[in-house]
Structure formats: C-alpha cells, structure tokens
Design a protein around this motif. Structure first.
Motif, PDB file in Angstrom:
ATOM      1  N   GLU A 130       0.775  -1.294  -0.026  1.00 27.11           N
ATOM      2  CA  GLU A 130      -0.140  -0.018  -0.004  1.00 27.11           C
ATOM      3  C   GLU A 130       0.774   1.206  -0.007  1.00 27.11           C
ATOM      4  O   GLU A 130       0.572   2.181   0.694  1.00 27.11           O
ATOM      5  N   GLY A 131       1.854   1.442  -0.879  1.00 27.24           N
ATOM      6  CA  GLY A 131       2.625   2.534  -0.925  1.00 27.24           C
ATOM      7  C   GLY A 131       3.676   2.794   0.250  1.00 27.24           C
ATOM      8  O   GLY A 131       4.570   3.512   0.155  1.00 27.24           O
ATOM      9  N   SER A 132       3.808   1.579   0.813  1.00 32.40           N
ATOM     10  CA  SER A 132       4.817   1.583   1.915  1.00 32.40           C
ATOM     11  C   SER A 132       6.031   0.796   1.581  1.00 32.40           C
ATOM     12  O   SER A 132       5.676  -0.281   1.025  1.00 32.40           O
ATOM     13  N   LEU A 133       7.181   0.872   1.949  1.00 34.64           N
ATOM     14  CA  LEU A 133       8.348  -0.023   1.950  1.00 34.64           C
ATOM     15  C   LEU A 133       8.370  -0.563   3.018  1.00 34.64           C
ATOM     16  O   LEU A 133       8.738   0.324   4.325  1.00 34.64           O
ATOM     17  N   LEU A 134       8.263  -1.933   3.174  1.00 37.80           N
ATOM     18  CA  LEU A 134       8.586  -2.730   4.583  1.00 37.80           C
ATOM     19  C   LEU A 134      10.049  -3.398   4.736  1.00 37.80           C
ATOM     20  O   LEU A 134      10.184  -3.928   3.709  1.00 37.80           O
ATOM     21  N   LEU A 135      10.594  -3.279   5.608  1.00 36.83           N
ATOM     22  CA  LEU A 135      11.719  -4.108   5.655  1.00 36.83           C
ATOM     23  C   LEU A 135      11.704  -5.039   7.122  1.00 36.83           C
ATOM     24  O   LEU A 135      11.523  -4.470   8.144  1.00 36.83           O
ATOM     25  N   PHE A 136      11.759  -6.289   7.040  1.00 33.36           N
ATOM     26  CA  PHE A 136      11.794  -7.233   7.942  1.00 33.36           C
ATOM     27  C   PHE A 136      13.281  -7.772   8.142  1.00 33.36           C
ATOM     28  O   PHE A 136      14.028  -7.993   7.192  1.00 33.36           O
ATOM     29  N   GLY A 137      13.659  -7.839   9.229  1.00 35.83           N
ATOM     30  CA  GLY A 137      15.164  -8.529   9.566  1.00 35.83           C
ATOM     31  C   GLY A 137      15.342  -9.292  10.618  1.00 35.83           C
ATOM     32  O   GLY A 137      14.559  -9.103  11.703  1.00 35.83           O
ATOM     33  N   MET A 138      16.060 -10.375  10.645  1.00 38.90           N
ATOM     34  CA  MET A 138      16.174 -11.132  12.021  1.00 38.90           C
ATOM     35  C   MET A 138      17.377 -11.742  11.891  1.00 38.90           C
ATOM     36  O   MET A 138      18.298 -12.177  10.811  1.00 38.90           O
ATOM     37  N   ASN A 139      18.136 -11.495  12.854  1.00 37.45           N
ATOM     38  CA  ASN A 139      19.667 -11.792  13.134  1.00 37.45           C
ATOM     39  C   ASN A 139      19.741 -12.672  14.362  1.00 37.45           C
ATOM     40  O   ASN A 139      19.477 -12.268  15.575  1.00 37.45           O
ATOM     41  N   PRO A 140      20.024 -14.219  14.321  1.00 37.21           N
ATOM     42  CA  PRO A 140      20.021 -14.901  15.568  1.00 37.21           C
ATOM     43  C   PRO A 140      21.238 -15.098  15.992  1.00 37.21           C
ATOM     44  O   PRO A 140      22.306 -14.910  14.943  1.00 37.21           O
ATOM     45  N   VAL A 141      21.845 -15.417  17.220  1.00 39.49           N
ATOM     46  CA  VAL A 141      23.042 -15.421  17.715  1.00 39.49           C
ATOM     47  C   VAL A 141      22.844 -16.801  18.923  1.00 39.49           C
ATOM     48  O   VAL A 141      22.150 -16.591  19.551  1.00 39.49           O
ATOM     49  N   VAL A 142      23.739 -17.549  18.753  1.00 39.74           N
ATOM     50  CA  VAL A 142      24.152 -18.716  19.871  1.00 39.74           C
ATOM     51  C   VAL A 142      25.132 -18.194  20.843  1.00 39.74           C
ATOM     52  O   VAL A 142      26.368 -18.159  20.501  1.00 39.74           O
ATOM     53  N   LEU A 143      24.569 -17.996  22.020  1.00 46.08           N
ATOM     54  CA  LEU A 143      25.299 -17.538  23.037  1.00 46.08           C
ATOM     55  C   LEU A 143      25.810 -18.375  24.062  1.00 46.08           C
ATOM     56  O   LEU A 143      24.578 -19.120  24.853  1.00 46.08           O
ATOM     57  N   GLU A 144      26.828 -18.808  24.473  1.00 46.34           N
ATOM     58  CA  GLU A 144      27.196 -19.903  25.605  1.00 46.34           C
ATOM     59  C   GLU A 144      26.666 -19.495  26.780  1.00 46.34           C
ATOM     60  O   GLU A 144      26.807 -18.142  27.422  1.00 46.34           O
ATOM     61  N   GLY A 145      25.724 -20.161  27.637  1.00 46.47           N
ATOM     62  CA  GLY A 145      24.988 -19.932  28.515  1.00 46.47           C
ATOM     63  C   GLY A 145      23.871 -19.277  28.652  1.00 46.47           C
ATOM     64  O   GLY A 145      23.043 -19.006  29.555  1.00 46.47           O
ATOM     65  N   ARG A 146      23.509 -18.701  27.366  1.00 49.23           N
ATOM     66  CA  ARG A 146      22.224 -17.896  27.199  1.00 49.23           C
ATOM     67  C   ARG A 146      21.487 -18.515  26.117  1.00 49.23           C
ATOM     68  O   ARG A 146      20.160 -18.058  26.037  1.00 49.23           O
ATOM     69  N   GLY A 147      21.705 -19.390  25.611  1.00 53.78           N
ATOM     70  CA  GLY A 147      20.959 -20.191  24.575  1.00 53.78           C
ATOM     71  C   GLY A 147      20.892 -19.455  23.120  1.00 53.78           C
ATOM     72  O   GLY A 147      22.147 -18.796  22.768  1.00 53.78           O
ATOM     73  N   VAL A 148      20.024 -19.393  22.367  1.00 54.37           N
ATOM     74  CA  VAL A 148      19.806 -18.899  21.335  1.00 54.37           C
ATOM     75  C   VAL A 148      18.912 -17.530  21.693  1.00 54.37           C
ATOM     76  O   VAL A 148      17.791 -17.596  21.962  1.00 54.37           O
ATOM     77  N   GLU A 149      19.519 -16.308  21.104  1.00 57.63           N
ATOM     78  CA  GLU A 149      18.932 -15.126  21.087  1.00 57.63           C
ATOM     79  C   GLU A 149      18.543 -14.553  19.751  1.00 57.63           C
ATOM     80  O   GLU A 149      19.633 -14.810  18.857  1.00 57.63           O
ATOM     81  N   ALA A 150      17.662 -13.747  19.507  1.00 54.37           N
ATOM     82  CA  ALA A 150      17.434 -13.277  18.221  1.00 54.37           C
ATOM     83  C   ALA A 150      17.124 -11.577  18.223  1.00 54.37           C
ATOM     84  O   ALA A 150      16.377 -11.328  19.079  1.00 54.37           O
ATOM     85  N   CYS A 151      17.723 -10.912  17.298  1.00 52.15           N
ATOM     86  CA  CYS A 151      17.287  -9.649  17.191  1.00 52.15           C
ATOM     87  C   CYS A 151      16.324  -9.375  15.942  1.00 52.15           C
ATOM     88  O   CYS A 151      16.728  -9.729  14.849  1.00 52.15           O
ATOM     89  N   ILE A 152      15.132  -9.090  16.415  1.00 55.49           N
ATOM     90  CA  ILE A 152      14.124  -8.774  15.250  1.00 55.49           C
ATOM     91  C   ILE A 152      13.790  -7.365  14.928  1.00 55.49           C
ATOM     92  O   ILE A 152      13.526  -6.530  15.824  1.00 55.49           O
ATOM     93  N   TRP A 153      13.851  -6.931  13.575  1.00 54.34           N
ATOM     94  CA  TRP A 153      13.774  -5.640  13.494  1.00 54.34           C
ATOM     95  C   TRP A 153      12.740  -5.411  12.353  1.00 54.34           C
ATOM     96  O   TRP A 153      12.724  -6.139  11.218  1.00 54.34           O
ATOM     97  N   TYR A 154      11.978  -4.316  12.222  1.00 51.70           N
ATOM     98  CA  TYR A 154      11.016  -4.032  11.418  1.00 51.70           C
ATOM     99  C   TYR A 154      11.148  -2.489  11.004  1.00 51.70           C
ATOM    100  O   TYR A 154      11.086  -1.844  11.923  1.00 51.70           O
ATOM    101  N   LYS A 155      11.007  -1.973   9.789  1.00 53.39           N
ATOM    102  CA  LYS A 155      11.166  -0.583   9.385  1.00 53.39           C
ATOM    103  C   LYS A 155      10.151  -0.383   8.293  1.00 53.39           C
ATOM    104  O   LYS A 155      10.011  -1.285   7.580  1.00 53.39           O
ATOM    105  N   ARG A 156       9.265   0.554   8.580  1.00 52.35           N
ATOM    106  CA  ARG A 156       8.137   1.055   7.494  1.00 52.35           C
ATOM    107  C   ARG A 156       8.446   2.248   6.870  1.00 52.35           C
ATOM    108  O   ARG A 156       8.477   3.723   7.713  1.00 52.35           O
ATOM    109  N   PHE A 157       8.698   2.645   5.726  1.00 46.54           N
ATOM    110  CA  PHE A 157       9.056   3.880   5.065  1.00 46.54           C
ATOM    111  C   PHE A 157       7.726   4.311   4.521  1.00 46.54           C
ATOM    112  O   PHE A 157       7.269   3.630   3.501  1.00 46.54           O
ATOM    113  N   TYR A 158       7.215   5.473   4.774  1.00 50.99           N
ATOM    114  CA  TYR A 158       5.828   5.928   4.052  1.00 50.99           C
ATOM    115  C   TYR A 158       5.857   7.482   4.298  1.00 50.99           C
ATOM    116  O   TYR A 158       6.106   7.953   5.299  1.00 50.99           O
TER     117      TYR A 158
END
Length: 450
Positions: free
Chosen positions: A186-214
């Motif tokens: 609908e005339g907007s540019l959406l960006l989805f991003g996902m970046n996971p990291v395996v960290l010892e003692g913390r398990g798997v953590e992920a950075c989820i980001w979203y941007k909407r240009f309009y």
C-alpha cells in the motif's frame, strides 16, 4: 648403663625423624594425587562447556544447569590454583622455577561468566589447609553431571529431531541464518530483518527488526528475545506493540500489527538469507549481556527482586519473560498525544524498554532536555509516562526552540526511556528501493519542486 640409655635415645630420635619425613612424603604424595584428580575433573567439565558452546540450547532447564555447573567450575579452578602453588614451589625449589597451570578455558570464559559469584562451598574450601579426597569427590560428581549435561543437550537439540516449528523460518534461525526481507504494501516500503546468535550460557537469542517507510516518515521496531523452537516471534512482537500502546494511551497501531501478522505468510522468506554483519555476534553478545545480565532472572517467579518491600520490576509484568529489549519509533499527531496545538502537528515518539536491566543500586527518574539533566523522585512506570506527557507539552509547545524531550526510568530491575521529538521536515525522506540500496534523491527533488 649410661651408654645404653644414650644409644636408645639416639635410636628413638632417628626413628622419629624418619617417621616425620615419611609422613610428610606421604602427605605430599596424597596432596599431589588429589590435585591431579581435581585437575582431571575440571578438564572433563571444560570439555562439556566446549562441546556445547555453539549448540542451540532452547530448554531453560538446561541453561539453568549450565549456570550451576559453571559456578562449580569457577570454584574448582580457584581451589586448584590455590593448592597448585605450594606444590609447584616444593617441586621446583631446587631450580627456583614456579609453574602453575591456570585453566585456559577458565581464562577465556571468566569475562562472560562474571555474574557468577563463588558460593559458600568455595568459602568453606578456601579455609582448609589441605585438599582432601572428599572435597575432590564433590568436583568429580560435578564432572559426572557435566557428562550428563552434554548428553542431554545433544538429545534436546531441536535441529537433531523432528520438532514442530510455528513458522517455516524458525529452523533457519536456530541454524544461525539471518534474513532481510523487503516488501511493498500500500505505497509503503517494509523491511523485516532477523539476526540470531548462539551464546554460551544464554541459549539462542534473536534480534528482530522492522522498518516502515511511508509519506516521508519512518516507523521502526526492534525486539531482542530468547528463542526456542516453540517461540511465537510474531505474537511476541505484536504483544509488545500492544503493551507499549496501552501504556502510553495511544492508538492501537493497527497498521503495524497488520503488517506483522502477514509475516508468517511470507513463505519465500526462507530464501532471503543474508550474511551476518561484521562483528555482529560480538557486539550483540555485549549488548544482550548488558540488557539482561542474568539470562534466567524472573524465569520462575515472573518478576525481579523487590526494593524496600515494593516491587521494582514493573516492566517484567508488561512484557513476556523471554523479552530482553523492545524499542519502538513512530509518528503521532499532536492531537493523538493530547498536545494543545492549533494544528495536527506530527511528533516523533521513540520509546525503549529493558525489562531485566539492572546496573544501578538505586531507582530514579531523570529528565534530559538540550544540555540539562535533572533527577526526579522515583515513581511507577505509569507515573513516569504521565510526567513525560505533561512536561513535553510544557517544553515542546511552550518553548519553540526545544526540539526534543527525553525521560529515563531506571529501576533496580528494569529500565525504560521515552523521547518526544519535533522532527525536522527536511531530514525526513522515503527511501527508494534500488537493488539492496536505498536513496532519497526523488523525495528531495519532490520537496524542492513543491
């Protein structure tokens, strides 16, 4: 007669000397044997940590066991080095050399395990003058538990068994794959991003980001959370948006929620693999550890420690336990924000929540405006939101030269910030997709023509 007595006494003296020497030799041999046993037990624990360091641990119970084993390991290394020093001094007295082998693994990991403190076990052991066999047996038991830990991690690994994943891309995330997915809606540019990291003692953590240009504006969302094979990533993001909107008494952000609900339908997202950013894993580990020093805090009781009988972990009740950080940026009209403006002026609202951060010994609220920084009595998160709203009205409307107003809410368990900004219109632009890059030339030209 006197000579016989003297001879007997001399023999007894020699016997006592040899007995004392023999006892010392036996004690030294026994101590050296116990030191070797302790060293072997610790090396077995090292192997367990090294074997599981990069495995995607998604069970909280296993992370809790890792924490207990690491605490015991730190105690053992401390004890080993204490008793190796005298042995090294005795063994190398003739040459004047002292050799004390510190654990390489311990030296490598001590920074990341800094939040583990020595328990009462270590305090009691440190007071002992000798390393007894019973003490060594305790650490040999820990080594047995570490062996079992490796087996349990391997059997529980979600990538080694037929596991149900709520979304097609979760398996790729647990494999360490990152995604960047652009889409126009609908005339907007959406960006989805996902970046996971395996960290010892913390398990798997992920950075989820979203941007909407309009419409020459930009909305954004950033979510950091602990990940498992059953994590509802989209549901967690939507829950955070609703909690934020409800807390600030803002519209429900239905447009953004609608875009997030479409994410599970983007089946081809699995083909949008992106290589990890340079130094991302190291920077992410530092950020995540700062935002949640203890990855298992609040996991059982649902809230953090209390201060003077008052619950100081309000944010951990507003957000799900696995949420490490959530920030949101959007534009709101002056009318939506209840500002007494004659026009429906757009304001940029930036908020951030760290439900489990805790770097301060006291709780406080601080206000930042231009070069001024002022502290206020600590209050609830709702009271701080009300303060942000009323004082931003006073400064942003009453003083036109003021362009931004920020309030920091810092409790001993949980942090938040609220920023209201008058955006510079000449800086806002809608990026135009051009391959993997975006530019603002067309938007700038459009403003120039108008």
């Amino acid at each position: 007669m006197g000579e016989m007595v003297a001879s007997t006494l001399a023999q007894e003296g020699v016997s006592r000397v040899f007995s004392s020497i023999s006892t010392k030799l036996d004690d030294r041999a026994s101590r050296a044997h116990n030191v070797r046993r302790l060293d072997i037990a610790l090396s077995r624990m090292e192997y367990a940590f090294e074997r599981t360091a990069k495995m995607p641990i998604t069970c909280v119970s296993l992370l809790r066991r890792w924490k207990m084993l690491m605490s015991a390991y730190n105690e053992g290394v401390h004890l080993l080095n204490k008793h190796k020093l005298p042995a090294a001094l005795e063994g190398h007295a003739e040459t004047g050399q002292v050799v004390v082998r510190s654990s390489y693994y311990y030296l490598q990991r001590i920074a990341t395990a800094a939040y583990f403190s020595l328990s009462s076990l270590a305090s009691g052991l440190n007071k002992q003058q000798c390393l007894s066999s019973s003490v060594v047996q305790i650490f040999e038991g820990y080594a047995d538990s570490a062996d079992k830990f490796v087996a349990d991690v391997e059997s529980a690994c979600p990538l080694r068994r037929d596991t149900f994943f709520p979304y097609p891309f979760v398996r790729q995330l647990l494999q360490g794959r990152s995604f960047i997915y652009p889409v126009r809606v609908e005339g907007s540019l959406l960006l989805f991003g996902m970046n996971p990291v395996v960290l010892e003692g913390r398990g798997v953590e992920a950075c989820i980001w979203y941007k909407r240009f309009y419409s020459e504006r930009l909305d954004g969302l950033l979510l950091v959370l602990r990940l498992s094979e059953s994590t509802d990533i989209v549901g967690a993001a939507i829950d955070c948006v609703r909690s934020f909107a409800s807390l600030l008494n803002l519209p429900a952000q239905e447009a953004i929620i609608g875009h997030l609900t479409q994410l599970p339908n983007l089946q081809e997202i699995s083909d949008s693999y992106a290589p990890p950013r340079v130094r991302f894993e190291k920077n992410f580990a530092s950020l995540s550890t700062g935002l949640r020093p203890d990855p298992l805090c609040c996991q059982r009781v649902g809230h953090g420690p209390s201060v003077n009988g008052t619950n100081s972990s309000e944010l951990s009740h507003l957000f799900q336990e696995q949420i490490i950080y959530f920030s949101f940026s959007c534009y709101v009209s002056a009318l939506e924000y209840n500002l007494p403006s004659t026009s429906d002026e757009a304001l940029r609202l930036n908020v951030g929540f760290s439900p489990h951060a805790g770097h301060f010994s006291i709780s406080f609220v601080a206000e930042a405006m231009r070069s001024k920084y002022e502290h206020f009595p600590f209050g609830s998160i709702e009271q701080t939101v009300d303060m942000t709203r009323s004082r931003s009205v006073e400064f942003l409307i009453g003083q036109p030269e003021v362009k931004d107003y920020t309030v920091f809410w810092k409790s001993r368990h949980g942090h938040a910030f609220f920023e209201v900004v008058k955006p510079r219109i000449d800086m806002a632009a809608v990026p135009k997709a051009s391959g993997s890059r975006y530019n603002t030339r067309s938007a700038a030209a459009k403003r120039k023509r108008s």
